[in-house]
Design an enzyme around this catalytic site. Structure first.
Site, PDB file in Angstrom:
ATOM      1  N   SER A 143       0.842  -1.191   0.000  1.00  0.00           N
ATOM      2  CA  SER A 143       0.000   0.000   0.000  1.00  0.00           C
ATOM      3  C   SER A 143       0.875   1.238   0.000  1.00  0.00           C
ATOM      4  CB  SER A 143      -0.889   0.001   1.249  1.00  0.00           C
ATOM      5  OG  SER A 143      -1.568   1.222   1.416  1.00  0.00           O
ATOM      6  N   TYR A 151      -1.648   0.056  10.437  1.00  0.00           N
ATOM      7  CA  TYR A 151      -1.789  -0.459   9.074  1.00  0.00           C
ATOM      8  C   TYR A 151      -0.515  -0.203   8.270  1.00  0.00           C
ATOM      9  CZ  TYR A 151      -3.793  -1.055   4.379  1.00  0.00           C
ATOM     10  OH  TYR A 151      -4.044  -1.461   3.098  1.00  0.00           O
TER      11      TYR A 151
END
Length: 252
Positions: free
Chosen positions: A140, A153
Site C-alpha cells: 500500500s 496499518y
C-alpha cells in the site's frame, strides 16, 4: 485483449473484493487459468462461476498456515503447476495508537504479513519446478508513507515491502521475481475503517482531493493492469520493486 498470459497458472488470495476480482478478470481475459482463495465461500464460488471453467475457488483462511498450504498444494495440482502467486488478501484497521486495540494490531500482522510468509513458503518449490515465476504481494501507499490513524496499518504494509525486497534477492538465482504493488486511495469498501476515522465519506473525499495530485481516488480497474504486467513475461527483468499506483500522492 492480447492473451499475454496464455498458459500461465496463477494462484491469488483475496480475490472476491474489488481489486482482487478485477485482477482475476484481467488474468482470465489475458488467457491465464486461475485458482482463487478466500474465506468467503459463497462469494468465492460466485466469482469462479462468473469467470468460467478456467477458474477454481478453494476456501482459504490466510491466517492459518495449514489452509494456505492446502490452497497452494491443491491449486498447483489442479493447475498442473504454478507460475504466479498473487498475495492480495488483507485487512484494514485505523485509529490513534494510544487507543488502538491490541487484537487489531495482531490481526493486521497475521493477515497482512504472516500470510505472505506462508504463501511464499509453500509456493517457492512449485515455482522452482516451473523454472521460475513471479510472486506479487499487495502492499500500500501506507507502507511507504503513513498518516494519522494509519500507524498500525502502515507498519504491516511496510513489513510487506521489506519482505518483498529481501525475498526477491533471496530468490533471484531461481529466476523467481518478487514485487509489491502499492495502491494509494482506491474507491473500495476495504477502506471503510480509514474513511470512518477521517470523519466519513465526504471528509475523506475532500482530504484525498487535497493531497492526491490527480485529485481523486483510483478505480479497481486502474490497479489490475499492474498485476497482469507483473504476471506476464513482459516484466522478466523487474524484481524487488514496490510499485506505487497512487495518483502521485507519494511525492506530493
Amino acid at each position: 485483449m492480447s492473451a499475454r498470459l496464455t498458459g500461465k497458472r496463477i494462484i491469488i488470495t483475496g480475490a472476491v473484493g474489488n481489486i482482487g476480482k478485477e485482477a482475476v478478470r484481467s488474468f482470465v481475459a489475458e488467457g491465464a487459468r486461475v485458482v482463487i482463495g478466500d474465506r468467503d465461500a459463497a462469494a468465492g464460488e460466485a466469482v469462479a462461476r462468473e469467470f468460467g471453467d478456467g477458474v477454481r475457488f478453494i476456501r482459504t483462511d490466510v491466517a492459518e498456515e495449514a489452509s494456505v498450504r492446502s490452497l497452494v498444494e491443491e491449486g498447483a495440482a489442479w493447475l498442473g503447476g504454478l507460475d504466479v502467486l498473487v498475495q492480495n488478501a488483507g485487512v484494514q484497521y485505523s485509529g490513534a495508537i494510544a487507543d488502538f486495540e491490541t487484537a487489531h494490531w495482531d490481526l493486521l500482522f497475521t493477515v497482512n504479513v504472516r500470510a505472505h510468509f506462508f504463501g511464499a513458503k509453500y509456493a517457492i518449490p512449485h515455482l522452482r519446478r516451473a523454472g521460475g515465476g513471479s510472486i506479487i504481494n499487495t502492499s500500500s501507499l501506507a507502507g511507504k508513507r503513513g498518516g494519522p490513524g494509519l500507524a498500525a496499518y502502515s507498519a504491516s504494509k511496510g513489513a510487506v515491502i521489506a519482505f518483498t525486497t529481501a525475498l526477491a534477492l533471496e530468490l533471484a538465482s531461481d529466476n523467481i521475481r518478487v514485487n509489491a504493488i502499492c495502491p494509494g486511495w482506491v474507491n473500495t469498501a476495504f477502506n471503510r475503517p480509514a474513511i470512518d476515522f477521517m470523519g466519513g465519506a465526504s471528509a475523506q473525499e475532500a482530504k484525498v482531493a487535497s493531497f492526491v495530485p490527480l485529485g481523486r481516488q483510483a478505480r479497481s480497474e486502474e490497479i489490475a493492469p499492474m498485476f497482469v504486467y507483473l504476471a506476464s513475461d513482459e516484466s522478466t527483468y523487474m524484481t524487488a520493486q514496490a510499485i506505487g499506483i497512487d495518483g502521485g500522492a507519494y511525492n506530493s
